[in-house]
Design an enzyme around this catalytic site. Structure first.
Site, PDB file in Angstrom:
ATOM      1  N   ASN A  91       0.827  -1.216   0.000  1.00 25.74           N
ATOM      2  CA  ASN A  91       0.000   0.000   0.000  1.00 25.74           C
ATOM      3  C   ASN A  91       0.862   1.267   0.000  1.00 25.74           C
ATOM      4  O   ASN A  91       0.367   2.358   0.275  1.00 25.74           O
ATOM      5  CB  ASN A  91      -0.938   0.016   1.213  1.00 25.74           C
ATOM      6  CG  ASN A  91      -0.175   0.044   2.529  1.00 25.74           C
ATOM      7  OD1 ASN A  91       1.051  -0.074   2.551  1.00 25.74           O
ATOM      8  ND2 ASN A  91      -0.883   0.208   3.625  1.00 25.74           N
ATOM      9  N   HIS A 103       3.507   1.786   2.031  1.00 27.07           N
ATOM     10  CA  HIS A 103       4.135   2.149   3.303  1.00 27.07           C
ATOM     11  C   HIS A 103       5.638   1.880   3.257  1.00 27.07           C
ATOM     12  O   HIS A 103       6.117   1.040   2.476  1.00 27.07           O
ATOM     13  CB  HIS A 103       3.468   1.459   4.507  1.00 27.07           C
ATOM     14  CG  HIS A 103       3.747   0.003   4.704  1.00 27.07           C
ATOM     15  ND1 HIS A 103       2.832  -0.863   5.266  1.00 27.07           N
ATOM     16  CD2 HIS A 103       4.849  -0.758   4.457  1.00 27.07           C
ATOM     17  CE1 HIS A 103       3.351  -2.062   5.349  1.00 27.07           C
ATOM     18  NE2 HIS A 103       4.567  -2.038   4.852  1.00 27.07           N
ATOM     19  N   GLU A 113       1.892   3.911   7.615  1.00 30.81           N
ATOM     20  CA  GLU A 113       0.719   3.581   6.818  1.00 30.81           C
ATOM     21  C   GLU A 113       0.066   4.838   6.251  1.00 30.81           C
ATOM     22  O   GLU A 113       0.034   5.880   6.916  1.00 30.81           O
ATOM     23  CB  GLU A 113      -0.304   2.864   7.714  1.00 30.81           C
ATOM     24  CG  GLU A 113       0.195   1.556   8.297  1.00 30.81           C
ATOM     25  CD  GLU A 113       0.079   0.396   7.328  1.00 30.81           C
ATOM     26  OE1 GLU A 113       0.538   0.521   6.173  1.00 30.81           O
ATOM     27  OE2 GLU A 113      -0.454  -0.649   7.724  1.00 30.81           O
TER      28      GLU A 113
HETATM   29  C1  GLP Z   1       6.461  -4.880   6.115  1.00 31.73           C
HETATM   30  C2  GLP Z   1       7.493  -4.039   6.887  1.00 31.73           C
HETATM   31  C3  GLP Z   1       8.201  -3.142   5.951  1.00 31.73           C
HETATM   32  C4  GLP Z   1       8.592  -3.978   4.757  1.00 31.73           C
HETATM   33  C5  GLP Z   1       7.381  -4.210   3.913  1.00 31.73           C
HETATM   34  C6  GLP Z   1       7.618  -5.102   2.692  1.00 31.73           C
HETATM   35  O1  GLP Z   1       5.193  -4.684   6.579  1.00 31.73           O
HETATM   36  N1  GLP Z   1       6.975  -3.266   7.969  1.00 31.73           N
HETATM   37  O2  GLP Z   1       9.314  -2.573   6.590  1.00 31.73           O
HETATM   38  O3  GLP Z   1       9.515  -3.294   3.985  1.00 31.73           O
HETATM   39  O4  GLP Z   1       6.312  -4.626   4.717  1.00 31.73           O
HETATM   40  O5  GLP Z   1       7.521  -6.455   2.982  1.00 31.73           O
HETATM   41  P1  GLP Z   1       7.902  -7.592   1.943  1.00 31.73           P
HETATM   42  O6  GLP Z   1       9.344  -7.418   1.648  1.00 31.73           O
HETATM   43  O7  GLP Z   1       7.621  -8.878   2.650  1.00 31.73           O
HETATM   44  O8  GLP Z   1       7.064  -7.386   0.733  1.00 31.73           O
END
Ligand code: GLP
Length: 252
Positions: free
Chosen positions: A143, A145, A150
């Site tokens: 999304n 973030h 968020e």
């Molecule tokens: C999570 C973490 C982030 C991370 C993101 C991507 O929620 N809080 O710091 O970078 O989501 O996650 P992924 O690499 O599993 O797609």
């Protein structure tokens, strides 16, 4: 787009992980702590970092590990570091245990702190007292973030405790038996303030699922609806991407 942003489309996800690990290795030798992230994107990055450290001459490796100082971006509220689903446990598995770091070298917010808002304050003070972040490693949420900032989220959002969105619960459900309802409702995260105060930012994005949100973050005007878009304000932003993640960008 900020004139200083460097967008690097590498040959594949493995090349992205190697490039990120190389930059992390360089940053570990710097004077400021490194900012670390969790998520599936970072697993091959940390594996590459472990390999690169293992390949160093013993004395250089020992120097770098002795000087290791890092702060992770975020942690779920309600999960103790001993909980296998916590980011603290993920970091222990990926780096702290295999590299035999001393307690306190690799820090995260404490998800089990009784007063999460106070814990966020304490963590912000600890980062500031360490001189702020040198290289900040970031993944990208589905999304938009970064950390757990968020949407909607302004560029002036500080380190804080906040509610996670349903989109994030869905994205991170795999670590909770596939059940979004089992994902903690709240988290502590470094804010856009601390992230944008880092000397350098390294955004790592892999996979076709992130292509559209990455395009929006880099090509639409920065806005609270897409927290990652604030990164374009940073004078030293590097984005490492594999071809599927970069597939919607109008790269020259
Ligand atoms: C999570 C973490 C982030 C991370 C993101 C991507 O929620 N809080 O710091 O970078 O989501 O996650 P992924 O690499 O599993 O797609």
């Amino acid at each position: 787009m900020a004139p200083a942003a460097t967008l690097l489309r590498l040959s594949d996800a493995a090349a992205v992980a190697e490039a990120a690990a190389e930059r992390l290795l360089g940053a570990l030798a710097g004077s400021r702590p490194v900012g670390l992230a969790t998520g599936r994107t970072m697993e091959p990055v940390y594996a590459a970092l472990r390999r690169r450290l293992a390949a160093l001459p013993a004395q250089r490796r020992a120097e770098l590990l002795a000087g290791w100082r890092s702060f992770n971006l975020d942690e779920y509220v309600g999960l103790a570091p001993s909980d296998p689903r916590s980011f603290a446990a993920a970091m222990a598995t990926a780096l702290a245990a295999p590299l035999e770091l001393r307690p306190g070298q690799l820090q995260l917010p404490d998800g089990s702190a009784p007063w999460p808002e106070q814990e966020a304050q304490r963590y912000a003070v600890a980062v500031a007292a360490a001189g702020g972040i040198g290289l900040q490693l970031l993944g990208l949420g589905s999304n938009g973030h970064v950390g757990f900032n968020e949407p909607p989220c302004g560029a002036d959002a500080p380190c804080r405790c906040l509610e996670l969105t349903p989109a994030t619960a869905l994205q991170n459900a795999a670590a909770f038996g596939g059940d979004p309802a089992a994902v903690p409702r709240r988290a502590i995260t470094l804010g856009m303030v601390e992230i944008l105060a880092a000397e350098q930012i390294l955004l790592v994005v892999t996979g076709a699922a992130k292509a559209e949100i990455l395009r929006r973050a880099l090509e639409e005007p920065p806005s609270a609806a897409l927290p990652a878009s604030w990164l374009l304000r940073h004078p030293q932003l590097t984005v490492l991407m594999d071809p599927p993640a970069a597939s919607r960008l109008a790269l020259s």
